[in-house]
Scaffold this motif. Structure first.
Motif, short mmCIF file in Angstrom:
data_model
loop_
_atom_site.label_atom_id
_atom_site.label_comp_id
_atom_site.label_asym_id
_atom_site.label_seq_id
_atom_site.Cartn_x
_atom_site.Cartn_y
_atom_site.Cartn_z
N VAL A 7 6.28 -8.05 -30.51
CA VAL A 7 5.05 -7.61 -29.85
C VAL A 7 5.17 -7.92 -28.36
O VAL A 7 5.25 -9.10 -27.97
CB VAL A 7 3.81 -8.32 -30.44
N VAL A 8 5.21 -6.88 -27.53
CA VAL A 8 5.39 -7.04 -26.09
C VAL A 8 4.09 -6.66 -25.39
O VAL A 8 3.75 -5.48 -25.28
CB VAL A 8 6.56 -6.16 -25.58
N THR A 34 6.65 -10.18 -21.08
CA THR A 34 7.25 -9.42 -19.98
C THR A 34 8.38 -8.54 -20.51
O THR A 34 8.90 -8.75 -21.61
CB THR A 34 7.84 -10.36 -18.91
N LEU A 35 8.77 -7.57 -19.67
CA LEU A 35 9.91 -6.72 -20.01
C LEU A 35 11.19 -7.54 -20.14
O LEU A 35 12.02 -7.30 -21.03
CB LEU A 35 10.10 -5.65 -18.94
N ASP A 53 3.56 -2.62 -24.92
CA ASP A 53 2.50 -2.27 -23.98
C ASP A 53 3.10 -1.44 -22.83
O ASP A 53 4.27 -1.63 -22.47
CB ASP A 53 1.85 -3.55 -23.44
N VAL A 54 2.27 -0.56 -22.26
CA VAL A 54 2.76 0.31 -21.19
C VAL A 54 2.80 -0.43 -19.86
O VAL A 54 3.78 -0.37 -19.12
CB VAL A 54 1.90 1.58 -21.09
N GLY A 59 7.04 -4.54 -14.80
CA GLY A 59 7.54 -3.17 -14.86
C GLY A 59 6.79 -2.28 -15.83
O GLY A 59 5.82 -2.69 -16.47
N TYR A 60 7.31 -1.07 -15.92
CA TYR A 60 6.72 -0.01 -16.74
C TYR A 60 7.32 -0.09 -18.14
O TYR A 60 8.53 0.10 -18.33
CB TYR A 60 7.02 1.32 -16.08
N GLY A 61 6.49 -0.39 -19.13
CA GLY A 61 6.96 -0.62 -20.49
C GLY A 61 7.87 0.46 -21.06
O GLY A 61 8.93 0.16 -21.62
N PRO A 62 7.51 1.76 -20.92
CA PRO A 62 8.36 2.82 -21.49
C PRO A 62 9.78 2.86 -20.95
O PRO A 62 10.62 3.57 -21.51
CB PRO A 62 7.59 4.11 -21.12
#
Length: 389
Positions: A7-8, A34-35, A53-54, A59-62
């Motif tokens: 779970v991020v 965190t990423l 999470d996005v 940074g940007y999750g995707p």
């Protein structure tokens, strides 16, 4: 099957509550805020499914979608965000996201999404298991102590890349063992090149083994690489080596000792690194006495000497072999045969098996083709009345 879910999410309350809920559903759960933490966990290969999470602090999750594309077993990734952006969702799905959920999360929707992801993980595990089974269990040693010893020596010979001589009656699985040696050692990703010395005319065998240069003989218009050169770095399997003529035996001995040879009609030495595995169903020691096989080549080949028992001397292994052939044919033929009836197994155990394991394999395949249900019974077997004892 136990699954681990990563779970991020940087929102601690959401992450902790989600972890607790998933734990009550029987999942192993790991949290990351965190990423970078997510990357470190993914590198270890312990996450089966990812809730991502996005928007994250670093940074940007995707971006993880792009970073995980080269993973051998990429975990299904379910994106979670408080910002319902349809364009982003479509782009994420195109780039490999398993699903897209928005906050506040409905746990019943989350659970359904995880169940679908679990099916993917389960399928991958089963495929991996089947591939490993095919790779590592093509040679069935069974319960017989002598055969277990053969398998242990074969593994050691594979690891050390030494020459191996395999003897045994026709149909005992000599080529299967040779392939097992190839797949069990450091040469597994290099060529396995078989040649049946008995099936090639003596006049052509030298050219098949060592190749030839243009003009070496009538019809030799261009250079041809021999099988020994093709097998460079890998394994050359010389089946029925007892059929090899004495003059070619001498050339093979020299090639093994020098790790080099000349093509027919050639002047230059061709260097090779080849592990030789040879096989024979004839008594090579007697052939040496009769002057039909070179003694020096015999001892050069049998650095490790492996003798395969006939099936009649290892009947305790028949049940395991039957199960193996059923599983193998199920995968190959798309069938679903599960077992053999006791009376059918009794006949299989009593039969003399003059054709050894090859005959047993063919008999099981035929029985499966004529079996109307999921269990092989006596009428499905070929006529084994002769050689019963």
């Amino acid at each position: 099957m136990s699954l681990t879910i990563l779970v991020v999410d940087d929102e601690e309350n959401f992450r902790v509550n989600t972890e607790r809920y998933l734990a009550t559903r029987g999942y192993e759960v790991i949290g990351a805020s965190t990423l970078q933490e997510a990357r470190e966990i993914l590198i270890k290969g312990i996450a089966d499914i990812v809730l991502l999470d996005v928007q994250l602090p670093d940074g940007y999750g995707p971006n993880l979608l792009y970073e995980t594309t080269q993973m051998v077993f990429r975990p299904p990734i379910i994106l979670i965000t408080a910002y319902g952006d349809i364009d982003m969702a479509v782009d994420a799905m195109r780039n490999g996201a398993h699903d897209f959920l928005t906050k506040p999360i409905q746990y019943n929707q989350l659970e359904k999404s995880i169940e679908r992801a679990s099916e993917i993980v389960t399928m991958r595990r089963e495929l991996l298991h089947l591939r490993q089974a095919q790779k590592n269990q093509n040679f069935v040693a069974g319960k017989n102590p002598k055969m277990q010893s053969v398998l242990a020596m074969a593994k050691r010979a594979a690891e050390m890349s030494v020459s191996v001589l395999i003897t045994g009656e026709t149909g005992t699985g000599k080529e299967v063992l040779a392939k097992f040696i190839h797949s069990s050692g450091p040469r597994a990703n290099k060529p396995f090149v078989p040649i049946n010395c008995a099936a090639i005319p003596n006049t052509m065998l030298e050219a098949e083994l060592f190749g030839y240069e243009p003009g070496a003989f009538t019809g030799a218009e261009k250079r041809k690489h021999g099988l020994m050169e093709v097998a460079d770095g890998g394994v050359l399997f010389l089946d029925e080596i007892s059929s090899m003529p004495l003059d070619i035996q001498a050339k093979m001995l020299r090639a093994l000792e020098e790790r080099a040879f000349r093509r027919v009609g050639g002047l230059n030495q061709v260097k090779v690194d080849v592990q030789i595995v040879a096989a024979s169903n004839r008594d090579l020691a007697q052939m040496i006495k009769d002057g039909n096989f070179r003694e020096d080549l015999y001892y050069r080949l049998k650095v490790v000497d492996l003798h395969l028992l006939p099936l009649r001397e290892r009947k305790e292994d028949i049940p395991e072999l039957v199960v193996f052939f059923i599983r193998q044919n199920n995968m190959r033929l798309g069938m679903n045969v599960r077992d053999v009836t006791p009376r059918a197994m009794e006949v299989l155990m009593r039969y003399h098996w003059p054709g050894n394991i090859r005959e047993l394999s063919n008999s099981i395949e035929r029985a499966m083709l004529f079996c109307n249900g999921e269990v092989i019974d006596l009428p499905d077997l070929p006529d084994l009345s002769i050689h019963l004892g």
